[in-house]
Design a protein around this motif. Structure first.
Motif, PDB file in Angstrom:
ATOM      1  N   GLY A  19      -8.457   2.387  -0.542  1.00 48.49           N
ATOM      2  CA  GLY A  19      -9.433   1.450   0.098  1.00 48.49           C
ATOM      3  C   GLY A  19      -8.994  -0.345  -0.479  1.00 48.49           C
ATOM      4  N   HIS A  20      -8.539  -0.384  -1.832  1.00 45.35           N
ATOM      5  CA  HIS A  20      -8.107  -1.323  -2.249  1.00 45.35           C
ATOM      6  C   HIS A  20      -6.802  -1.790  -1.430  1.00 45.35           C
ATOM      7  CE1 HIS A  20      -8.960  -3.303  -6.510  1.00 45.35           C
ATOM      8  NE2 HIS A  20      -8.302  -4.163  -5.919  1.00 45.35           N
ATOM      9  N   ILE A  21      -5.903  -1.091  -1.280  1.00 46.81           N
ATOM     10  CA  ILE A  21      -4.654  -1.483  -0.406  1.00 46.81           C
ATOM     11  C   ILE A  21      -5.175  -1.931   0.848  1.00 46.81           C
ATOM     12  CG2 ILE A  21      -2.632  -0.323   0.621  1.00 46.81           C
ATOM     13  CD1 ILE A  21      -2.475   1.207  -1.985  1.00 46.81           C
ATOM     14  N   ASP A  22      -5.967  -1.560   1.591  1.00 46.59           N
ATOM     15  CA  ASP A  22      -6.508  -1.782   2.820  1.00 46.59           C
ATOM     16  C   ASP A  22      -6.750  -3.135   2.619  1.00 46.59           C
ATOM     17  OD1 ASP A  22      -5.865   0.589   4.221  1.00 46.59           O
ATOM     18  OD2 ASP A  22      -7.913   1.362   4.011  1.00 46.59           O
ATOM     19  N   GLY A  23      -7.763  -3.403   1.596  1.00 45.89           N
ATOM     20  CA  GLY A  23      -8.119  -4.876   1.290  1.00 45.89           C
ATOM     21  C   GLY A  23      -7.084  -5.891   1.069  1.00 45.89           C
ATOM     22  N   GLU A  29      -2.933 -10.479   5.906  1.00 42.79           N
ATOM     23  CA  GLU A  29      -3.278 -10.879   7.413  1.00 42.79           C
ATOM     24  C   GLU A  29      -4.091 -12.118   7.496  1.00 42.79           C
ATOM     25  OE1 GLU A  29      -3.442  -6.489   9.210  1.00 42.79           O
ATOM     26  OE2 GLU A  29      -5.216  -7.307   8.777  1.00 42.79           O
ATOM     27  N   GLU A  30      -4.886 -12.371   6.514  1.00 44.42           N
ATOM     28  CA  GLU A  30      -6.038 -13.698   6.526  1.00 44.42           C
ATOM     29  C   GLU A  30      -4.952 -14.686   5.868  1.00 44.42           C
ATOM     30  OE1 GLU A  30      -9.577 -12.368   5.056  1.00 44.42           O
ATOM     31  OE2 GLU A  30     -10.164 -11.195   6.975  1.00 44.42           O
ATOM     32  N   GLU A  31      -3.826 -14.477   5.285  1.00 39.55           N
ATOM     33  CA  GLU A  31      -3.033 -15.396   4.480  1.00 39.55           C
ATOM     34  C   GLU A  31      -3.807 -16.064   3.358  1.00 39.55           C
ATOM     35  OE1 GLU A  31      -1.429 -18.290   7.322  1.00 39.55           O
ATOM     36  OE2 GLU A  31      -0.644 -16.784   8.522  1.00 39.55           O
ATOM     37  N   LYS A  32      -4.460 -15.369   2.726  1.00 38.66           N
ATOM     38  CA  LYS A  32      -5.254 -15.502   1.335  1.00 38.66           C
ATOM     39  C   LYS A  32      -4.070 -16.278   0.067  1.00 38.66           C
ATOM     40  CE  LYS A  32      -9.151 -14.308   2.569  1.00 38.66           C
ATOM     41  NZ  LYS A  32     -10.522 -14.878   2.512  1.00 38.66           N
ATOM     42  N   GLU A  33      -4.572 -16.855  -0.772  1.00 36.02           N
ATOM     43  CA  GLU A  33      -3.645 -17.231  -1.619  1.00 36.02           C
ATOM     44  C   GLU A  33      -2.820 -16.176  -2.331  1.00 36.02           C
ATOM     45  OE1 GLU A  33      -3.257 -20.544  -2.669  1.00 36.02           O
ATOM     46  OE2 GLU A  33      -4.535 -21.096  -0.617  1.00 36.02           O
ATOM     47  N   CYS A  34      -1.567 -16.595  -2.695  1.00 32.67           N
ATOM     48  CA  CYS A  34      -0.775 -15.465  -3.388  1.00 32.67           C
ATOM     49  C   CYS A  34      -1.227 -15.165  -4.667  1.00 32.67           C
ATOM     50  CB  CYS A  34       0.717 -16.313  -3.572  1.00 32.67           C
ATOM     51  SG  CYS A  34       1.807 -15.350  -4.239  1.00 32.67           S
ATOM     52  N   GLU A  35      -1.703 -16.057  -5.447  1.00 35.40           N
ATOM     53  CA  GLU A  35      -2.403 -15.607  -6.709  1.00 35.40           C
ATOM     54  C   GLU A  35      -3.477 -14.597  -6.330  1.00 35.40           C
ATOM     55  OE1 GLU A  35      -4.607 -17.614 -10.659  1.00 35.40           O
ATOM     56  OE2 GLU A  35      -3.923 -18.857  -8.960  1.00 35.40           O
ATOM     57  N   GLU A  36      -4.104 -14.698  -5.524  1.00 34.60           N
ATOM     58  CA  GLU A  36      -5.343 -13.551  -4.989  1.00 34.60           C
ATOM     59  C   GLU A  36      -4.578 -12.407  -4.794  1.00 34.60           C
ATOM     60  OE1 GLU A  36      -8.630 -14.866  -2.566  1.00 34.60           O
ATOM     61  OE2 GLU A  36      -7.896 -16.936  -2.766  1.00 34.60           O
ATOM     62  N   ILE A  37      -3.681 -12.334  -4.084  1.00 37.45           N
ATOM     63  CA  ILE A  37      -3.226 -11.214  -3.643  1.00 37.45           C
ATOM     64  C   ILE A  37      -2.534 -10.405  -4.736  1.00 37.45           C
ATOM     65  CG2 ILE A  37      -1.175 -10.185  -2.074  1.00 37.45           C
ATOM     66  CD1 ILE A  37      -2.158 -12.571   0.000  1.00 37.45           C
ATOM     67  N   ALA A  43      -3.968  -4.996  -9.939  1.00 35.96           N
ATOM     68  CA  ALA A  43      -5.158  -3.934  -9.950  1.00 35.96           C
ATOM     69  C   ALA A  43      -4.611  -2.632  -9.476  1.00 35.96           C
ATOM     70  CB  ALA A  43      -6.307  -4.514  -9.370  1.00 35.96           C
ATOM     71  N   VAL A  44      -4.207  -2.748  -8.275  1.00 37.71           N
ATOM     72  CA  VAL A  44      -3.638  -1.180  -7.743  1.00 37.71           C
ATOM     73  C   VAL A  44      -2.716  -0.631  -8.565  1.00 37.71           C
ATOM     74  CG1 VAL A  44      -2.422  -0.388  -5.871  1.00 37.71           C
ATOM     75  CG2 VAL A  44      -4.338  -1.806  -5.173  1.00 37.71           C
ATOM     76  N   LYS A  45      -1.770  -1.238  -9.087  1.00 38.84           N
ATOM     77  CA  LYS A  45      -0.642  -0.901  -9.968  1.00 38.84           C
ATOM     78  C   LYS A  45      -1.266   0.087 -11.124  1.00 38.84           C
ATOM     79  CE  LYS A  45       3.204  -1.882 -12.859  1.00 38.84           C
ATOM     80  NZ  LYS A  45       3.694  -3.269 -13.596  1.00 38.84           N
ATOM     81  N   ASN A  46      -2.402  -0.670 -11.707  1.00 35.96           N
ATOM     82  CA  ASN A  46      -2.823  -0.244 -12.899  1.00 35.96           C
ATOM     83  C   ASN A  46      -3.740   0.936 -12.629  1.00 35.96           C
ATOM     84  OD1 ASN A  46      -2.012  -1.987 -14.669  1.00 35.96           O
ATOM     85  ND2 ASN A  46      -3.395  -3.564 -14.565  1.00 35.96           N
ATOM     86  N   ALA A  47      -4.428   0.894 -11.461  1.00 36.51           N
ATOM     87  CA  ALA A  47      -5.131   2.144 -10.941  1.00 36.51           C
ATOM     88  C   ALA A  47      -4.075   3.450 -10.743  1.00 36.51           C
ATOM     89  CB  ALA A  47      -5.934   1.632  -9.705  1.00 36.51           C
ATOM     90  N   ILE A  48      -3.059   3.053 -10.116  1.00 37.94           N
ATOM     91  CA  ILE A  48      -2.225   4.142  -9.926  1.00 37.94           C
ATOM     92  C   ILE A  48      -1.705   4.743 -11.215  1.00 37.94           C
ATOM     93  CG2 ILE A  48       0.314   4.674  -8.838  1.00 37.94           C
ATOM     94  CD1 ILE A  48      -0.594   2.720  -6.610  1.00 37.94           C
TER      95      ILE A  48
END
Length: 85
Positions: A19-23, A29-37, A43-48
Motif C-alpha cells: 500500500g505504501h508503494i502504491d502511495g 504521478e502527481e509530481e510531488k516534491e522529490c523530498e516527500e517521495i 520508509a518503505v526501505k526500512n519496512a522491508i
C-alpha cells in the motif's frame, strides 16, 4: 515455514508495504516534491528490512532448534548473513 501467527504478521507487514508503494507511485504521478517521495521511499526501505529481519528471526529459531549438523547451521548462518550484508 513460520507458525500461523508469525505468517499472518509477515503478510500484514508486506501488504502494508504494498500500500505504501502504491502511495509512492501516486506521488510520482502527481509530481510531488522529490523530498516527500524520497522520505516515503526511505520508509518503505526500512519496512522491508524489518520484514526481512522478522523472517530471518523466525527461520533461524525454527531451523536452528532442530539442527545438530554443523554444515546445516553454517548454511543457515550464510543465508542470514547474505541478507544482512
Amino acid at each position: 515455514m513460520p507458525d500461523k501467527e508469525r505468517k499472518e504478521e509477515i503478510l500484514s507487514r508486506l501488504k502494508n508495504i504494498k500500500g505504501h508503494i502504491d502511495g509512492i507511485i501516486k506521488m510520482v504521478e502527481e509530481e510531488k516534491e522529490c523530498e516527500e517521495i524520497m522520505l516515503q521511499i526511505a520508509a518503505v526501505k526500512n519496512a522491508i528490512e524489518k520484514v526481512g529481519y522478522f523472517i530471518i528471526e523466525s527461520h533461524a529459531a525454527e531451523c536452528l532448534s532442530s539442527v545438530g549438523n554443523k554444515d546445516d547451521i553454517q548454511r543457515i548462518l550464510n543465508i542470514m548473513m547474505k541478507f544482512l550484508g
